[in-house]
Design a protein around this motif. Structure first.
Motif, PDB file in Angstrom:
ATOM      1  N   GLY A 244      78.012  51.413  31.930  1.00  0.00           N
ATOM      2  CA  GLY A 244      78.529  50.513  30.906  1.00  0.00           C
ATOM      3  C   GLY A 244      77.678  50.658  29.661  1.00  0.00           C
ATOM      4  N   LEU A 245      77.851  51.763  28.945  1.00  0.00           N
ATOM      5  CA  LEU A 245      76.870  52.160  27.932  1.00  0.00           C
ATOM      6  C   LEU A 245      76.816  51.259  26.708  1.00  0.00           C
ATOM      7  N   SER A 246      77.955  50.827  26.226  1.00  0.00           N
ATOM      8  CA  SER A 246      77.982  50.062  24.983  1.00  0.00           C
ATOM      9  C   SER A 246      78.909  48.869  25.141  1.00  0.00           C
ATOM     10  N   ASP A 247      78.400  47.666  24.861  1.00  0.00           N
ATOM     11  CA  ASP A 247      79.230  46.469  24.988  1.00  0.00           C
ATOM     12  C   ASP A 247      80.478  46.563  24.117  1.00  0.00           C
ATOM     13  N   GLU A 248      80.312  47.074  22.905  1.00  0.00           N
ATOM     14  CA  GLU A 248      81.416  47.122  21.951  1.00  0.00           C
ATOM     15  C   GLU A 248      82.587  47.954  22.468  1.00  0.00           C
ATOM     16  N   GLN A 249      82.284  49.106  23.095  1.00  0.00           N
ATOM     17  CA  GLN A 249      83.348  49.998  23.545  1.00  0.00           C
ATOM     18  C   GLN A 249      83.678  49.853  25.027  1.00  0.00           C
TER      19      GLN A 249
ATOM     20  N   THR B 220      83.055  47.157  27.233  1.00  0.00           N
ATOM     21  CA  THR B 220      83.535  45.874  27.749  1.00  0.00           C
ATOM     22  C   THR B 220      85.055  45.757  27.672  1.00  0.00           C
ATOM     23  N   PRO B 221      85.684  45.986  26.512  1.00  0.00           N
ATOM     24  CA  PRO B 221      87.156  45.903  26.481  1.00  0.00           C
ATOM     25  C   PRO B 221      87.825  46.990  27.314  1.00  0.00           C
ATOM     26  N   LEU B 222      87.220  48.171  27.379  1.00  0.00           N
ATOM     27  CA  LEU B 222      87.780  49.264  28.180  1.00  0.00           C
ATOM     28  C   LEU B 222      87.801  48.892  29.663  1.00  0.00           C
ATOM     29  N   ILE B 223      86.669  48.425  30.164  1.00  0.00           N
ATOM     30  CA  ILE B 223      86.584  48.043  31.575  1.00  0.00           C
ATOM     31  C   ILE B 223      87.547  46.899  31.870  1.00  0.00           C
ATOM     32  N   ASN B 224      87.664  45.947  30.947  1.00  0.00           N
ATOM     33  CA  ASN B 224      88.584  44.825  31.147  1.00  0.00           C
ATOM     34  C   ASN B 224      90.031  45.302  31.264  1.00  0.00           C
ATOM     35  N   ARG B 225      90.408  46.294  30.447  1.00  0.00           N
ATOM     36  CA  ARG B 225      91.775  46.836  30.504  1.00  0.00           C
ATOM     37  C   ARG B 225      92.022  47.535  31.843  1.00  0.00           C
ATOM     38  N   VAL B 226      91.026  48.293  32.300  1.00  0.00           N
ATOM     39  CA  VAL B 226      91.175  49.023  33.561  1.00  0.00           C
ATOM     40  C   VAL B 226      91.313  48.048  34.731  1.00  0.00           C
TER      41      VAL B 226
ATOM     42  N   ALA C 290      77.551  46.631  32.382  1.00  0.00           N
ATOM     43  CA  ALA C 290      78.322  46.027  31.297  1.00  0.00           C
ATOM     44  C   ALA C 290      78.529  44.576  31.727  1.00  0.00           C
ATOM     45  N   ALA C 291      77.473  43.817  31.601  1.00  0.00           N
ATOM     46  CA  ALA C 291      77.417  42.474  32.195  1.00  0.00           C
ATOM     47  C   ALA C 291      78.470  41.529  31.641  1.00  0.00           C
ATOM     48  N   ASN C 292      78.919  41.766  30.409  1.00  0.00           N
ATOM     49  CA  ASN C 292      79.896  40.865  29.794  1.00  0.00           C
ATOM     50  C   ASN C 292      81.336  41.260  30.098  1.00  0.00           C
ATOM     51  N   SER C 293      81.514  42.340  30.835  1.00  0.00           N
ATOM     52  CA  SER C 293      82.858  42.803  31.165  1.00  0.00           C
ATOM     53  C   SER C 293      83.316  42.199  32.490  1.00  0.00           C
TER      54      SER C 293
ATOM     55  N   ALA D  12      72.808  52.728  23.862  1.00  0.00           N
ATOM     56  CA  ALA D  12      73.082  52.540  25.280  1.00  0.00           C
ATOM     57  C   ALA D  12      72.347  51.303  25.798  1.00  0.00           C
ATOM     58  N   ASN D  13      73.055  50.456  26.526  1.00  0.00           N
ATOM     59  CA  ASN D  13      72.486  49.199  27.002  1.00  0.00           C
ATOM     60  C   ASN D  13      71.202  49.382  27.794  1.00  0.00           C
ATOM     61  N   HIS D  14      71.219  50.361  28.718  1.00  0.00           N
ATOM     62  CA  HIS D  14      70.045  50.502  29.597  1.00  0.00           C
ATOM     63  C   HIS D  14      68.820  50.965  28.828  1.00  0.00           C
ATOM     64  N   MET D  15      69.017  51.791  27.800  1.00  0.00           N
ATOM     65  CA  MET D  15      67.888  52.238  26.990  1.00  0.00           C
ATOM     66  C   MET D  15      67.339  51.090  26.147  1.00  0.00           C
ATOM     67  N   GLN D  16      68.233  50.281  25.608  1.00  0.00           N
ATOM     68  CA  GLN D  16      67.801  49.116  24.835  1.00  0.00           C
ATOM     69  C   GLN D  16      66.966  48.177  25.707  1.00  0.00           C
ATOM     70  N   GLN D  17      67.413  47.967  26.945  1.00  0.00           N
ATOM     71  CA  GLN D  17      66.703  47.061  27.835  1.00  0.00           C
ATOM     72  C   GLN D  17      65.333  47.607  28.226  1.00  0.00           C
ATOM     73  N   ARG D  18      65.246  48.916  28.429  1.00  0.00           N
ATOM     74  CA  ARG D  18      63.954  49.514  28.780  1.00  0.00           C
ATOM     75  C   ARG D  18      62.958  49.364  27.629  1.00  0.00           C
ATOM     76  N   VAL D  19      63.420  49.599  26.420  1.00  0.00           N
ATOM     77  CA  VAL D  19      62.545  49.438  25.255  1.00  0.00           C
ATOM     78  C   VAL D  19      62.133  47.977  25.108  1.00  0.00           C
ATOM     79  N   LYS D  20      63.090  47.067  25.271  1.00  0.00           N
ATOM     80  CA  LYS D  20      62.782  45.640  25.120  1.00  0.00           C
ATOM     81  C   LYS D  20      61.781  45.188  26.181  1.00  0.00           C
ATOM     82  N   GLY D  21      61.959  45.635  27.425  1.00  0.00           N
ATOM     83  CA  GLY D  21      61.026  45.272  28.480  1.00  0.00           C
ATOM     84  C   GLY D  21      59.624  45.771  28.184  1.00  0.00           C
TER      85      GLY D  21
END
Length: 333
Positions: A111-116, A118-124, A138-141, A181-190
């Motif tokens: 779930g690389l990007s919330d913007e792209q 989340t709606p894609l996973i929801n449609r599927v 993609a926690a918000n999906s 990418a979500n996971h990279m952002q989280q690793r940097v933030k941690g």
């Protein structure tokens, strides 16, 4: 007409009739004869799943695929492994869309990007196709489950390892696979949260490698030229740490610069053995792939699965390598 001519004519007619009879007989035999049939074994599968990776030939994702294929073989699942040849979110999205259009029984992906995503996973999911996120959530999906590393915690572990190994004094450069990418952002933030209370540790710069060996090497080289004060690196993807180590060795600064990497690819372990990389964050990609398939089967069979399953994460240093690994490497030199 002479008698001889009549006999010749009669013989010709008789020969023609006999020939036609034989031709008809053997023609019939050919048509009605049961020809030997080639025996074909048609495998029957219980389900058809697709595993979509960020980058098809990425060594880390090949380990995820290996685990998924082992589970697929064990449980009678047809597994497709798909994704862009080089990391590209648009191509990744198209692959998921095509998989959904082919009405597969389940999709496992990042779930690389919330913007792209989340709606894609929801449609599927709205089409009745379950989605499990692997490695990157993609926690918000409306994905049904996530299995993989706690990426914030893994970055936090890396920061704490750097503090311990450098005694709380370091000028750090971070090279991350992707800013988006979500996971990279989280690793940097941690990592940032782990070191923010240390007055002796300064994050000098954060650069993006785009999940590319070439880019990671270019960024590491540029950092060493632009920021000579940097004496520590954190690489947030499997390829980042390897290429940082390569550049540091090129400058012959492996004894002056601390490197903490991600994952345990063979090259990473070689650099740890040599002492160029001091530590790495260990993930469990094989387990992610294997358990993702098993969880998807459970979902298809109406069973309840946990919404989040975090696989093991830990720090590995040279002293943690098994003795057999050191011996094997020495013998191969």
């Amino acid at each position: 007409m002479s008698r001889l001519s009549i006999m010749a004519y009669s013989f010709g007619i008789l020969f023609f009739l006999v020939s036609c009879s034989f031709a008809s007989f053997y023609g019939y035999k050919v048509v009605t004869h049961d020809l030997p049939k080639e025996e074909k074994t048609v495998e029957k599968y219980n389900y058809h799943f697709v595993l979509v990776s960020q980058e098809l030939d990425n060594e880390y994702w090949r380990l995820v695929e290996k685990g998924a294929r082992a589970a697929a073989k064990q449980y009678g699942v047809l597994l497709e492994y798909a994704g862009p040849k080089q990391a590209n979110i648009e191509d990744h999205v198209k692959t998921i869309e095509m998989s959904a259009a082919s009405k597969v029984d389940g999709i496992m992906t990042q779930g690389l990007s919330d913007e792209q995503f989340t709606p894609l996973i929801n449609r599927v999911v709205a089409k009745g196709i379950p989605v499990i996120t692997v490695d990157t959530d993609a926690a918000n999906s409306k994905r049904l489950a996530y299995i993989g590393t706690d990426n914030y915690y893994s970055g936090y572990l890396a920061g704490k390892a750097l503090i311990a190994d450098t005694k709380g004094k370091a000028n750090v450069a971070i090279i991350t696979g992707s800013f988006y990418a979500n996971h990279m952002q989280q690793r940097v933030k941690g990592f940032q949260d782990a070191v923010k209370g240390e007055i002796g540790i300064h994050i000098v710069t954060i650069e993006e490698s785009e999940i590319s060996r070439v880019k990671a090497a270019e960024k590491a080289n540029q950092i060493l030229q632009d920021h000579p004060e940097v004496n520590a690196f954190f690489g947030t993807s499997a390829l980042d740490g390897i290429e940082i180590a390569h550049v540091v060795e090129k400058y012959n600064k492996q004894d002056q610069i601390y490197i903490i990497a991600f994952d345990t690819l063979p090259e990473t372990l070689d650099y740890i053995r040599k002492g160029t990389i001091k530590a790495t964050v260990v993930q469990e990609p094989y387990e992610m792939g294997y358990k993702a398939v098993k969880m998807m089967i459970d979902l298809r069979e109406g069973k309840t699965v946990p919404p989040i399953v975090h696989t093991d994460t830990r720090i590995l240093r040279k002293g943690d390598l098994p003795v057999s690994y050191h011996v094997r490497l020495e013998e191969s030199r």
